[in-house]
Scaffold this motif. Sequence first.
Motif, PDB file in Angstrom:
ATOM      1  N   TRP A  51       0.856  -1.182   0.000  1.00  0.00           N
ATOM      2  CA  TRP A  51       0.000   0.000   0.000  1.00  0.00           C
ATOM      3  C   TRP A  51       0.893   1.232   0.000  1.00  0.00           C
ATOM      4  N   ASN A  65     -10.736  -4.323  12.670  1.00  0.00           N
ATOM      5  CA  ASN A  65     -11.504  -4.110  11.441  1.00  0.00           C
ATOM      6  C   ASN A  65     -10.634  -4.055  10.189  1.00  0.00           C
ATOM      7  N   ASN A  66      -9.692  -5.011  10.107  1.00  0.00           N
ATOM      8  CA  ASN A  66      -8.856  -5.145   8.914  1.00  0.00           C
ATOM      9  C   ASN A  66      -8.158  -3.833   8.576  1.00  0.00           C
ATOM     10  N   SER A  67      -7.484  -3.268   9.576  1.00  0.00           N
ATOM     11  CA  SER A  67      -6.810  -1.988   9.381  1.00  0.00           C
ATOM     12  C   SER A  67      -5.487  -1.958  10.117  1.00  0.00           C
ATOM     13  N   ALA A  78      -5.114   5.930  10.047  1.00  0.00           N
ATOM     14  CA  ALA A  78      -5.666   4.579   9.952  1.00  0.00           C
ATOM     15  C   ALA A  78      -5.706   4.183   8.491  1.00  0.00           C
ATOM     16  N   LEU A  79      -5.142   3.009   8.181  1.00  0.00           N
ATOM     17  CA  LEU A  79      -5.161   2.478   6.824  1.00  0.00           C
ATOM     18  C   LEU A  79      -6.140   1.324   6.751  1.00  0.00           C
ATOM     19  N   ASN A  80      -7.169   1.448   5.910  1.00  0.00           N
ATOM     20  CA  ASN A  80      -8.100   0.363   5.638  1.00  0.00           C
ATOM     21  C   ASN A  80      -7.436  -0.566   4.624  1.00  0.00           C
ATOM     22  N   LEU A  81      -7.131  -1.802   5.039  1.00  0.00           N
ATOM     23  CA  LEU A  81      -6.378  -2.711   4.179  1.00  0.00           C
ATOM     24  C   LEU A  81      -7.186  -3.197   2.979  1.00  0.00           C
ATOM     25  N   GLU A  82      -8.501  -3.156   3.077  1.00  0.00           N
ATOM     26  CA  GLU A  82      -9.342  -3.602   1.968  1.00  0.00           C
ATOM     27  C   GLU A  82      -9.459  -2.521   0.889  1.00  0.00           C
ATOM     28  N   SER A  83      -9.730  -1.294   1.307  1.00  0.00           N
ATOM     29  CA  SER A  83      -9.954  -0.210   0.343  1.00  0.00           C
ATOM     30  C   SER A  83      -8.701   0.593   0.052  1.00  0.00           C
ATOM     31  N   GLU A  85      -7.910   3.114   1.810  1.00  0.00           N
ATOM     32  CA  GLU A  85      -8.201   4.471   2.269  1.00  0.00           C
ATOM     33  C   GLU A  85      -7.408   4.786   3.536  1.00  0.00           C
ATOM     34  N   ASN A  87      -7.112   7.549   6.702  1.00  0.00           N
ATOM     35  CA  ASN A  87      -7.816   8.601   7.424  1.00  0.00           C
ATOM     36  C   ASN A  87      -6.971   9.116   8.584  1.00  0.00           C
TER      37      ASN A  87
END
Length: 216
Positions: A51, A65-67, A78-83, A85, A87
Amino acid sequence: MTITVSKIGDTADLLGESPIWDSENKCLYWVDSVNCLIKRYDPKVKQYQSWKTPSQIGCIGLAPNNSLIVSLADGFYALNLESGEINTLMQPIPPNEKVRFNDGKIDRFGNFICGSMGIHAEPLGELYRMNRVGESKKLANGIRISNCIAFSPDGKVMYMADSLDLKIRAYDYGDGNQDLLEPRIFFDTSGLGSGPDGATVDAEGYLWVALISALY
């Protein structure tokens, strides 16, 4: 003790940092700080994923939550590993372009502890703790290069170093909510001709420390 060392992959990082083993998903995370990449390796299928981040990375930590929680140059994210994104969670006010975040860890109570450093090794760095609901508190200042953050198995001792001091400090950490008191010197690395960098604590309570190869 038998230690086996093996290399992962054929591509060298410009600055490899912050390795974290995800025991639940059986994969390894780390960062190439200078290339602004967070990497993941699944040893079972020998698969890589990465990423991209908008600035240099200090460290990462596992989050719900997969982050991942990520310290970038100017704050915590915070890194959303799925999207993919990213924040913002916390940025020091006022911002200081002469400082960037560096080493950090999740403590045994779920708080994120991370220190910053002076870009040119000035004593401008600070140490922050952010709890699970995003509240942050400054714990220390006057740091040149924050490194060696790790915790005892019971969470009651925090290790930390300003790499240029050549001394690993040990703080009584309590329940993860109290202020830091004066530390004791746990180990002086000057006799080894190097300074402390990244660190971790194993299940038996031993502190493992990476030493830098040169002093500034």
